[in-house]
Each structure stands twice: as structure tokens, then as C-alpha cells.
Scaffold this motif. Structure first.
Motif, PDB file in Angstrom:
ATOM      1  N   ALA A 256      34.057  41.261  35.390  1.00  0.00           N
ATOM      2  CA  ALA A 256      35.076  41.657  36.373  1.00  0.00           C
ATOM      3  C   ALA A 256      34.525  42.754  37.282  1.00  0.00           C
ATOM      4  O   ALA A 256      33.848  43.678  36.815  1.00  0.00           O
ATOM      5  CB  ALA A 256      36.332  42.133  35.653  1.00  0.00           C
ATOM      6  N   LEU A 257      34.842  42.657  38.582  1.00  0.00           N
ATOM      7  CA  LEU A 257      34.312  43.601  39.579  1.00  0.00           C
ATOM      8  C   LEU A 257      35.431  44.024  40.524  1.00  0.00           C
ATOM      9  O   LEU A 257      36.265  43.210  40.908  1.00  0.00           O
ATOM     10  CB  LEU A 257      33.166  42.952  40.342  1.00  0.00           C
ATOM     11  N   ARG A 258      35.433  45.303  40.872  1.00  0.00           N
ATOM     12  CA  ARG A 258      36.383  45.811  41.849  1.00  0.00           C
ATOM     13  C   ARG A 258      35.700  46.833  42.739  1.00  0.00           C
ATOM     14  O   ARG A 258      34.648  47.392  42.393  1.00  0.00           O
ATOM     15  CB  ARG A 258      37.604  46.436  41.173  1.00  0.00           C
ATOM     16  N   LEU A 259      36.303  47.096  43.891  1.00  0.00           N
ATOM     17  CA  LEU A 259      35.767  48.066  44.837  1.00  0.00           C
ATOM     18  C   LEU A 259      36.696  49.272  44.934  1.00  0.00           C
ATOM     19  O   LEU A 259      37.879  49.114  45.257  1.00  0.00           O
ATOM     20  CB  LEU A 259      35.634  47.442  46.230  1.00  0.00           C
TER      21      LEU A 259
ATOM     22  N   LEU B  79      40.192  47.188  45.477  1.00  0.00           N
ATOM     23  CA  LEU B  79      40.221  45.770  45.828  1.00  0.00           C
ATOM     24  C   LEU B  79      39.546  45.033  44.682  1.00  0.00           C
ATOM     25  O   LEU B  79      38.354  45.231  44.406  1.00  0.00           O
ATOM     26  CB  LEU B  79      39.473  45.497  47.137  1.00  0.00           C
ATOM     27  N   TYR B  80      40.304  44.191  43.987  1.00  0.00           N
ATOM     28  CA  TYR B  80      39.765  43.405  42.878  1.00  0.00           C
ATOM     29  C   TYR B  80      39.148  42.131  43.431  1.00  0.00           C
ATOM     30  O   TYR B  80      39.802  41.375  44.157  1.00  0.00           O
ATOM     31  CB  TYR B  80      40.872  43.074  41.872  1.00  0.00           C
ATOM     32  N   LEU B  81      37.886  41.877  43.060  1.00  0.00           N
ATOM     33  CA  LEU B  81      37.149  40.746  43.621  1.00  0.00           C
ATOM     34  C   LEU B  81      36.812  39.675  42.585  1.00  0.00           C
ATOM     35  O   LEU B  81      35.909  38.863  42.811  1.00  0.00           O
ATOM     36  CB  LEU B  81      35.855  41.233  44.282  1.00  0.00           C
TER      37      LEU B  81
ATOM     38  N   GLY C 191      29.377  50.875  46.087  1.00  0.00           N
ATOM     39  CA  GLY C 191      30.286  51.532  45.166  1.00  0.00           C
ATOM     40  C   GLY C 191      31.008  50.602  44.212  1.00  0.00           C
ATOM     41  O   GLY C 191      31.910  51.047  43.485  1.00  0.00           O
ATOM     42  N   ALA C 192      30.649  49.323  44.188  1.00  0.00           N
ATOM     43  CA  ALA C 192      31.327  48.369  43.316  1.00  0.00           C
ATOM     44  C   ALA C 192      31.304  48.831  41.863  1.00  0.00           C
ATOM     45  O   ALA C 192      30.329  49.417  41.393  1.00  0.00           O
ATOM     46  CB  ALA C 192      30.677  46.996  43.438  1.00  0.00           C
ATOM     47  N   GLN C 193      32.403  48.559  41.173  1.00  0.00           N
ATOM     48  CA  GLN C 193      32.511  48.877  39.755  1.00  0.00           C
ATOM     49  C   GLN C 193      32.646  47.583  38.956  1.00  0.00           C
ATOM     50  O   GLN C 193      33.248  46.615  39.421  1.00  0.00           O
ATOM     51  CB  GLN C 193      33.742  49.741  39.477  1.00  0.00           C
ATOM     52  N   VAL C 194      32.086  47.588  37.740  1.00  0.00           N
ATOM     53  CA  VAL C 194      32.220  46.446  36.844  1.00  0.00           C
ATOM     54  C   VAL C 194      32.847  46.915  35.538  1.00  0.00           C
ATOM     55  O   VAL C 194      32.692  48.071  35.133  1.00  0.00           O
ATOM     56  CB  VAL C 194      30.863  45.763  36.577  1.00  0.00           C
ATOM     57  N   LEU C 195      33.562  45.989  34.898  1.00  0.00           N
ATOM     58  CA  LEU C 195      34.231  46.319  33.650  1.00  0.00           C
ATOM     59  C   LEU C 195      33.288  46.043  32.479  1.00  0.00           C
ATOM     60  O   LEU C 195      32.885  44.905  32.241  1.00  0.00           O
ATOM     61  CB  LEU C 195      35.502  45.478  33.503  1.00  0.00           C
ATOM     62  N   VAL C 196      32.934  47.102  31.777  1.00  0.00           N
ATOM     63  CA  VAL C 196      32.052  47.010  30.608  1.00  0.00           C
ATOM     64  C   VAL C 196      32.855  47.481  29.407  1.00  0.00           C
ATOM     65  O   VAL C 196      33.185  48.669  29.302  1.00  0.00           O
ATOM     66  CB  VAL C 196      30.775  47.855  30.786  1.00  0.00           C
ATOM     67  N   GLY C 197      33.199  46.558  28.519  1.00  0.00           N
ATOM     68  CA  GLY C 197      34.104  46.911  27.439  1.00  0.00           C
ATOM     69  C   GLY C 197      35.464  47.239  28.012  1.00  0.00           C
ATOM     70  O   GLY C 197      36.094  46.406  28.660  1.00  0.00           O
TER      71      GLY C 197
ATOM     72  N   PRO D 212      30.140  52.171  37.573  1.00  0.00           N
ATOM     73  CA  PRO D 212      29.413  51.765  38.793  1.00  0.00           C
ATOM     74  C   PRO D 212      28.394  50.690  38.448  1.00  0.00           C
ATOM     75  O   PRO D 212      27.678  50.792  37.449  1.00  0.00           O
ATOM     76  CB  PRO D 212      28.734  53.060  39.240  1.00  0.00           C
ATOM     77  N   ILE D 213      28.344  49.666  39.274  1.00  0.00           N
ATOM     78  CA  ILE D 213      27.420  48.566  39.001  1.00  0.00           C
ATOM     79  C   ILE D 213      25.973  49.060  39.000  1.00  0.00           C
ATOM     80  O   ILE D 213      25.112  48.476  38.339  1.00  0.00           O
ATOM     81  CB  ILE D 213      27.622  47.432  40.030  1.00  0.00           C
ATOM     82  N   SER D 214      25.730  50.142  39.702  1.00  0.00           N
ATOM     83  CA  SER D 214      24.382  50.707  39.748  1.00  0.00           C
ATOM     84  C   SER D 214      23.920  51.226  38.388  1.00  0.00           C
ATOM     85  O   SER D 214      22.724  51.418  38.164  1.00  0.00           O
ATOM     86  CB  SER D 214      24.319  51.837  40.774  1.00  0.00           C
TER      87      SER D 214
END
Length: 244
Positions: free
Chosen positions: A71-74, A204-206, A224-230, A235-237
């Protein structure tokens, strides 16, 4: 999953089915009970926990041997356009974008069919009829808007967007297949970011990002995208791509 009224939500696990992203893999999903009357109340929480909407179904991948879908959001406040995204806006400076009610029109459906026949030929979706459009993109319990993109008054794209308390969710976008070089999918996301900023919505959920997938890796290009880990949005970075 709990809610503000501390009610348990029933979850169902689907049978295995063909993966929509990899031909050699099987997939299955975790689905929130679509008959639960509290679904409108917990939809935002579901998005924040990695779920996604397709029609009236709110689901999350729950595959046995693959965890590629992330899952990814901005975060809107920190987003900054890249050079290529600024060029996309310039290419489409003659395109207007306005919200429309989530009600199918003949113009929208004609564009939808042509898009599917170009992008998903022989994949099943290219045979969608009007009821399929309604079942896939609209619904009765969510706050959905159609972001219509027009040039010279001609409809060239539609971004189906849900509005929740903490942001917007990009459900599906279809556009004029002959205008692929205009990057209308990117343009739609950039306009959704603008609307979220105007409405003071934080995210913004993508949907799902898949590392190195030819059709799904593009989402990491948004700063700045974020991903859901657990249970944490990171930050995706911070992710080590070699470990994925």
C-alpha cells in the motif's frame, strides 16, 4: 479491525485466483464484510490499514507466497513536483479538470470501453457493459467523485476518486487511449494532489505499489511517497530495494 464504536468487523478470505499482475502467480484477498452497515464509518481506517476499494468491495491482498503488493500513499503537505511532472502539467495546460457526480454518462462509458479495449484487450475487462461500469466504479455508501478531464469540451479522461476524512483515494483512472503520450494518468494524480491540498486533506491514497513491476513501479516517482510496512507508514526511501 476495530471501529470507533468498538465493534468487530468480519473479514473473509477469498479462494486463490489468478494474479492480475504476474502470470505465474496465484493471489487471494482479505475482504471486509460488504454487508456490514458500519463499512462507511470504517472505510477511512481500512485505507490507512492497507485496504483498497473495487466497487463495493474493500479488500487487501493476502497471498500465500507473495507480498509484492505494498500500500502506498502521498503526504500532501511535503509533496514537490519533479521535473517530469512539471512537464506533464505543461503538456496538459489546455486540459480542464472538474468534479462531476459519480453517475455514468454515455460519454464516460464510451471513453471507458475504448480505454479497456486498448489497455486490457482479451483480459475480460474489455467486454464490460454498463452494469459492469456501475459495479466497478460507483457505489452507494462511499463519497465518490468523478474528476472529468476535458480539452476543447471533449472528455479525454476520468479519475474516479473517493473522499475520506484524511484524504482522497484514487480508485481508477481511464483516459483517451490515443493520447497516451500526454501522460493523462500522471496528470490526473497531480490534479488530485491539488484538490487534496485545496481541501486541506493530508493524504492521497494510490493503492498498491509493486517494486520493479513495469506497470506498478511508477508510483515511487512521487516525492515523499509512504508505504505501509507492517502497521507503520514509512517513507519509501527507507526501504532497501534489494530486500524486496
Amino acid at each position: 479491525m476495530g471501529t470507533e464504536r468498538d465493534t468487530d468487523i468480519r473479514l473473509f478470505r477469498t479462494a486463490e485466483h489468478e494474479c492480475g499482475y504476474y502470470d505465474d502467480r496465484m493471489a487471494r484477498d482479505l475482504v471486509i464484510d460488504p454487508q456490514d452497515p458500519s463499512l462507511p464509518l470504517i472505510y477511512n481506517q481500512a485505507l490507512a490499514n492497507g485496504f483498497r476499494r473495487s466497487g463495493s468491495i474493500v479488500y487487501r491482498p493476502d497471498c500465500l507466497e507473495c507480498q509484492a503488493c505494498t500500500a502506498l500513499r502521498l503526504p500532501i503537505a511535503s509533496f514537490q513536483h519533479s521535473r517530469s511532472q512539471r512537464r506533464c502539467l505543461q503538456r496538459n495546460e489546455t486540459v480542464s479538470a472538474q468534479w462531476a457526480p459519480p453517475t455514468r454518462t454515455p460519454e464516460q462509458f464510451d471513453l471507458y470501453r475504448r480505454y479497456l479495449q486498448s489497455r486490457h484487450r482479451d483480459g475480460g475487462m474489455d467486454a464490460h457493459e454498463e452494469p459492469d461500469f456501475d459495479e466497478f466504479l460507483t457505489g452507494t455508501w462511499m463519497d465518490t467523485r468523478f474528476l472529468e478531464m476535458r480539452e476543447d469540451d471533449k472528455l479525454i479522461g476520468v479519475a474516479v476518486t473517493d473522499v475520506v476524512d484524511d484524504g482522497l483515494s484514487a480508485v481508477y483512472t481511464f483516459f483517451e487511449p490515443e493520447m497516451a503520450a500526454r501522460s493523462l494518468g500522471t496528470f490526473a494524480i497531480l490534479r488530485q494532489i491539488e484538490w487534496a491540498r485545496e481541501w486541506s486533506l493530508p493524504y492521497l491514497y494510490l493503492g498498491y505499489w509493486i517494486h520493479d513491476h513495469p506497470k506498478m513501479d511508477y508510483k515511487r516517482r512521487y516525492a515523499g511517497a509512504q508505504v505501509l510496512v507492517g502497521s507503520q507508514w514509512l517513507p519509501i526511501s527507507m526501504l532497501n530495494s534489494e530486500s524486496r
